[in-house]
Each structure stands twice: as structure tokens, then as C-alpha cells.
Design an enzyme around this catalytic site. Structure first.
Site, PDB file in Angstrom:
ATOM      1  CE1 TYR A   4      31.332 -92.896   9.401  1.00 51.15           C
ATOM      2  CE2 TYR A   4      30.422 -93.794   7.380  1.00 51.15           C
ATOM      3  CZ  TYR A   4      30.319 -93.357   8.800  1.00 51.15           C
ATOM      4  OH  TYR A   4      29.022 -93.388   9.637  1.00 51.15           O
ATOM      5  CE  LYS A  19      30.743 -95.595  11.778  1.00 55.82           C
ATOM      6  NZ  LYS A  19      30.657 -95.096  13.151  1.00 55.82           N
TER       7      LYS A  19
END
Length: 248
Positions: free
Chosen positions: A158, A162
Site C-alpha cells: 500500500y 501511494k
């Protein structure tokens, strides 16, 4: 005094709950018409109905898994068929998956996280920014995470996605300027529905790691979102705003 987004058309992915819902309601309150997209059509329809009834704005609900390029294309076509244009795109849809250890992250898990957090925003931005540029301008807002710069062991894929999203924002700002502005909001810990699963000790710890000594309330994202969506940020592109209470 007029509304800052009067007559604008705004697409919000991951728009039916959490920060997406909060932004959508704020945009409607400032006079915008909305396209609410998420995987759950019922939740999108519920929010669209609220926007119509409470704010008197037009609102279109669209089911969309942004990790699927075909569904991204269908979302764009639905938005333009309904409204004829898009003035602001908010790439808010995101996800992270739990895993016991990094070596047990499967290929499908990794691909799913990258698809939702990075691949989808790339495709939606490319499709919509190209049309925005022809129409004379627009704004894209990418919702990142503090994980992009402070990755935790439980969210490495994740965090990587990002970080890629923030780099994407910078590249898109150069690619589609001067007509289209592209900026990033980087939230810290926020008290959304996901936070309901946090153990109390985690909530306490997160409230102590920033200068404001609390975690963010959903409404705390509104000011930043309105700034980037409106002409108030007319000379701002390629920027990243840390919205984390002064994380230490």
C-alpha cells in the site's frame, strides 16, 4: 456570496464512505454536481439521493472497481453522458490488505493493492485530463497517505502504491499543464469507518505522534479538498499537502 464550486462537475472515486463521502457532501454544499463512484452501487445511490434531497444538486451513482481499466472507461463515459464535462476528479479510492508477513503476500494481493491505489488513478486521470485540457481546464486531486513517506511493516505494498501515486501526480501536472492542475493530499491517521477496527491502544498511540495530539476527523479533509477543487488554488499544481496534524 456565491458558492466556490457553483456549476462544477466533480467525480469522486471511493465516494460512498469515509473521506470520499465527506468530500462529496462538501462539494455539493459548495454548489457542485457529483458523480459518486465505488464498488457498491447501493451505497453510491444512497449518497446521491442525499445530495439531491439536501443540497438540490444533480448526482450520478456509478459502480466502479477502479482497478479494472474497462470499468474506469465506463465511469468516464457515464460521467460525460450525464453532464457533458468533468471539472474535478478526486482519485480517492484506496485499499490495503492484511498479511501475516511480507513473504506471504500473494501475487494477487499485491496486484489488487497496486491496481486500486495506482493503476486506476493513472487510467482515470489520463482519460479525464485529456478531455479537461481540450475543454479549457480542470483539477485532479489524488488522495495519498502518510504511508507513502513513512511506510509501516503492515502496509508495505500500500505504501509503495501511494508513493507511486504521489510521483504520478507530479508527472501528470507536467503532462497536462497548463490547462489541468494536479495536486495531492497526504492524510495521516483519520477516524473513518476503517478506524473502527483499531484497538484502543493503537488509537491512543496515533493520537500522540503529531503536534495536534489527535487523529483526524473526516471533516478535517474538507478545507484541503475545497482548496484544490476551487480557483483558490489557481497557481498550485504538482503540490503535496500533508494533512496529518504535524506528524513527528
Amino acid at each position: 456570496m456565491g458558492k466556490s464550486l457553483s456549476g462544477k462537475v466533480i467525480v469522486v472515486t471511493g465516494g460512498s464512505r469515509g473521506l470520499g463521502r465527506e468530500m462529496a457532501l462538501a462539494f455539493a454544499d459548495e454548489g457542485a454536481d457529483l458523480v459518486i463512484a465505488s464498488r457498491k452501487l447501493d451505497s453510491c445511490e444512497e449518497l446521491a439521493t442525499l445530495i439531491r434531497d439536501k443540497h438540490g444538486r444533480r448526482a450520478l451513482a456509478v459502480a466502479c472497481n477502479v482497478g479494472d481499466w474497462g470499468q474506469c472507461e465506463a465511469l468516464v463515459e457515464a460521467a460525460y453522458a450525464e453532464f457533458g464535462r468533468v471539472d474535478v476528479l478526486v482519485n480517492n479510492a484506496g485499499m490495503s490488505l492484511l498479511y501475516p508477513s511480507l513473504d506471504q503476500v500473494s501475487e494477487s494481493m499485491f496486484d489488487k493493492v497496486i491496481a486500486t491505489n495506482l493503476k486506476g488513478p493513472f487510467r482515470l486521470s489520463a482519460l479525464i485530463a485529456a478531455r479537461m485540457a481540450v475543454a479549457g481546464g480542470g483539477s485532479i486531486i489524488n488522495i495519498s497517505s502518510i504511508e507513502a513517506v513513512r511506510p509501516e511493516p503492515m502496509a508495505v505494498p500500500y505504501a509503495a502504491a501511494k508513493a507511486g501515486l504521489e510521483n504520478l501526480s507530479a508527472g501528470l501536472a507536467q503532462s497536462y499543464g497548463p490547462a489541468v492542475r494536479v495536486n495531492t493530499i497526504r492524510p495521516g491517521a483519520f477516524d473513518t469507518d476503517i478506524a473502527k477496527a483499531w484497538p484502543e491502544e493503537m488509537r491512543t498511540a496515533l493520537s500522540q505522534v503529531n503536534a495536534l495530539r489527535r487523529i483526524g476527523a473526516p471533516a478535517d479533509i474538507v478545507g484541503a479538498a475545497l482548496f484544490f477543487a476551487s480557483d483558490a488554488s489557481a497557481f498550485c499544481s504538482g503540490a503535496t499537502l500533508a494533512l496529518d496534524g504535524g506528524w513527528r
